[in-house]
Scaffold this active site. Structure first.
Site, PDB file in Angstrom:
ATOM      1  N   MET A   1      -8.879   8.185   0.432  1.00 21.82           N
ATOM      2  CA  MET A   1      -9.704   8.543   1.605  1.00 21.82           C
ATOM      3  C   MET A   1     -10.195   9.970   1.470  1.00 21.82           C
ATOM      4  O   MET A   1      -9.451  10.852   1.025  1.00 21.82           O
ATOM      5  CB  MET A   1      -8.863   8.434   2.878  1.00 21.82           C
ATOM      6  CG  MET A   1      -8.207   7.081   3.067  1.00 21.82           C
ATOM      7  SD  MET A   1      -7.383   7.000   4.661  1.00 21.82           S
ATOM      8  CE  MET A   1      -6.515   5.431   4.490  1.00 21.82           C
TER       9      MET A   1
ATOM     10  N   MET B   1     -10.928  -6.150   5.927  1.00 26.41           N
ATOM     11  CA  MET B   1     -10.090  -5.232   6.687  1.00 26.41           C
ATOM     12  C   MET B   1      -9.606  -5.893   7.983  1.00 26.41           C
ATOM     13  O   MET B   1     -10.396  -6.459   8.745  1.00 26.41           O
ATOM     14  CB  MET B   1     -10.863  -3.948   7.036  1.00 26.41           C
ATOM     15  CG  MET B   1     -11.254  -3.078   5.860  1.00 26.41           C
ATOM     16  SD  MET B   1      -9.902  -2.573   4.768  1.00 26.41           S
ATOM     17  CE  MET B   1      -8.830  -1.684   5.907  1.00 26.41           C
TER      18      MET B   1
ATOM     19  N   SER C   1       0.842  -1.205   0.000  1.00 19.91           N
ATOM     20  CA  SER C   1       0.000   0.000   0.000  1.00 19.91           C
ATOM     21  C   SER C   1       0.871   1.246   0.000  1.00 19.91           C
ATOM     22  O   SER C   1       1.778   1.393   0.822  1.00 19.91           O
ATOM     23  CB  SER C   1      -0.881   0.017   1.247  1.00 19.91           C
ATOM     24  OG  SER C   1      -1.365   1.324   1.443  1.00 19.91           O
TER      25      SER C   1
ATOM     26  N   HIS D   1      -1.371  -1.193  -4.148  1.00 22.59           N
ATOM     27  CA  HIS D   1      -2.633  -0.883  -3.468  1.00 22.59           C
ATOM     28  C   HIS D   1      -2.694   0.623  -3.202  1.00 22.59           C
ATOM     29  O   HIS D   1      -1.792   1.201  -2.593  1.00 22.59           O
ATOM     30  CB  HIS D   1      -2.683  -1.676  -2.163  1.00 22.59           C
ATOM     31  CG  HIS D   1      -3.963  -1.565  -1.404  1.00 22.59           C
ATOM     32  ND1 HIS D   1      -5.071  -2.347  -1.689  1.00 22.59           N
ATOM     33  CD2 HIS D   1      -4.321  -0.769  -0.366  1.00 22.59           C
ATOM     34  CE1 HIS D   1      -6.042  -2.039  -0.847  1.00 22.59           C
ATOM     35  NE2 HIS D   1      -5.616  -1.073  -0.041  1.00 22.59           N
TER      36      HIS D   1
ATOM     37  N   ASP E   1      -6.338  -6.612   4.368  1.00 23.44           N
ATOM     38  CA  ASP E   1      -5.733  -5.276   4.379  1.00 23.44           C
ATOM     39  C   ASP E   1      -5.709  -4.683   5.778  1.00 23.44           C
ATOM     40  O   ASP E   1      -6.751  -4.517   6.402  1.00 23.44           O
ATOM     41  CB  ASP E   1      -6.579  -4.385   3.437  1.00 23.44           C
ATOM     42  CG  ASP E   1      -6.035  -2.979   3.297  1.00 23.44           C
ATOM     43  OD1 ASP E   1      -4.889  -2.731   3.712  1.00 23.44           O
ATOM     44  OD2 ASP E   1      -6.768  -2.136   2.748  1.00 23.44           O
TER      45      ASP E   1
HETATM   46  C1  DX5 Z   1      -6.050   1.364   5.901  1.00 21.68           C
HETATM   47  C2  DX5 Z   1      -5.669   1.059   4.489  1.00 21.68           C
HETATM   48  C3  DX5 Z   1      -4.599   0.060   4.349  1.00 21.68           C
HETATM   49  C4  DX5 Z   1      -3.346   0.435   5.035  1.00 21.68           C
HETATM   50  C5  DX5 Z   1      -2.596  -0.781   5.413  1.00 21.68           C
HETATM   51  O1  DX5 Z   1      -7.192   2.149   5.915  1.00 21.68           O
HETATM   52  O2  DX5 Z   1      -6.768   0.591   3.757  1.00 21.68           O
HETATM   53  O3  DX5 Z   1      -4.359  -0.261   2.999  1.00 21.68           O
HETATM   54  O4  DX5 Z   1      -2.520   1.222   4.259  1.00 21.68           O
HETATM   55  O5  DX5 Z   1      -1.573  -0.334   6.167  1.00 21.68           O
HETATM   56  P1  DX5 Z   1      -0.730  -1.248   7.145  1.00 21.68           P
HETATM   57  O6  DX5 Z   1      -0.207  -2.365   6.343  1.00 21.68           O
HETATM   58  O7  DX5 Z   1       0.310  -0.284   7.592  1.00 21.68           O
HETATM   59  O8  DX5 Z   1      -1.635  -1.668   8.252  1.00 21.68           O
HETATM   60 ZN    ZN Z   2      -6.398  -0.323   1.734  1.00 26.00          ZN
END
Ligand code: DX5
Ligand code: ZN
Length: 214
Positions: free
Chosen positions: A36, A136, A7, A32, A172
């Site tokens: 937001m 998630m 990401s 990824h 994720d």
């Molecule tokens: C969170 C995002 C993720 C995030 C993951 O809202 O959707 O994609 O970047 O980050 P890590 O791997 O740092 O938890």
């Molecule tokens: Zn994400």
């Protein structure tokens, strides 16, 4: 073998083009991209223009994760920017089936994501229409949070529900070398990881470890 989608949320935003190139060299299968809007989640990242500008820096699949209240209004612009797969949230107030068909009309892959507190059952009506489910492992909004094991239960439940349908399961949030083996074992097809990949001195090694190759 499991795919890894680093990401860009944990990247240095002053040099996103270079960051995408280095992820590609390190063996990222997908990139990824966390979008937001400061409304659906309490954080703001980037939109379609940024994705358009980094598109020329890699041929990797762009896996766009929309954490926005009204995905319907933005599908066309993310397609034009170069998204290959567009995932939005089942918790959105937009008409989910309508957003799915908008994405499909553009012949792009469609994903639906669920937050940790949302039940897997919410996804059932849409299973015949989607290509990917993004489970998630954290409350969406920020990188670097701790993995919530409820995601593992959901992955296993989804595996059952999906049966022979061709739907990928992606996980994720909070994915690292410690949590990845359990995600793979539960049946995840794609691992999204921001903090872990970007904090590693050697991104190539980090991606290999996530895949289970030492
Ligand atoms: C969170 C995002 C993720 C995030 C993951 O809202 O959707 O994609 O970047 O980050 P890590 O791997 O740092 O938890
Ligand atoms: Zn994400």
């Amino acid at each position: 073998m499991v795919k890894v989608a680093p990401s860009l949320l944990s990247a240095d935003f002053s040099k996103l083009g270079k960051e995408v190139e280095s992820l590609t060299r390190a063996g990222a299968d997908w990139i990824h991209l966390d979008v937001m809007d400061g409304h659906f989640v309490p954080n703001i990242t980037f939109g379609a223009n940024v994705i358009r500008d980094i598109r020329s820096h890699t041929n990797a699949i762009f896996d766009v994760h929309l954490m926005i209240s009204h995905p319907k209004d933005y599908i066309d612009s993310f397609v034009q920017a170069g998204a290959d797969c567009i995932t939005f949230h089942v918790e959105t107030k937009d008409n989910i089936a309508a957003v799915i068909s908008m994405i499909k009309k553009h012949k792009k892959k469609v994903g639906l994501s669920i937050k940790p507190k949302t039940k897997v059952a919410e996804l059932i009506p849409y299973l015949p229409m989607i290509d990917l489910i993004l489970v998630m492992g954290v409350e969406p909004g920020f990188s670097g949070q701790q993995f919530n094991p409820v995601a593992l239960k959901k992955i296993a439940e989804l595996k059952e529900l999906i049966g022979k349908k061709k739907i990928l399961i992606s996980v994720d949030g909070g994915v690292n070398d410690i949590t990845a083996p359990a995600c793979r074992l539960a049946g995840a097809d794609v691992l999204v990881a921001g903090n872990y990949v970007f904090k590693s001195a050697d991104k190539k090694k980090a991606i290999k470890l996530l895949k289970g190759n030492a």
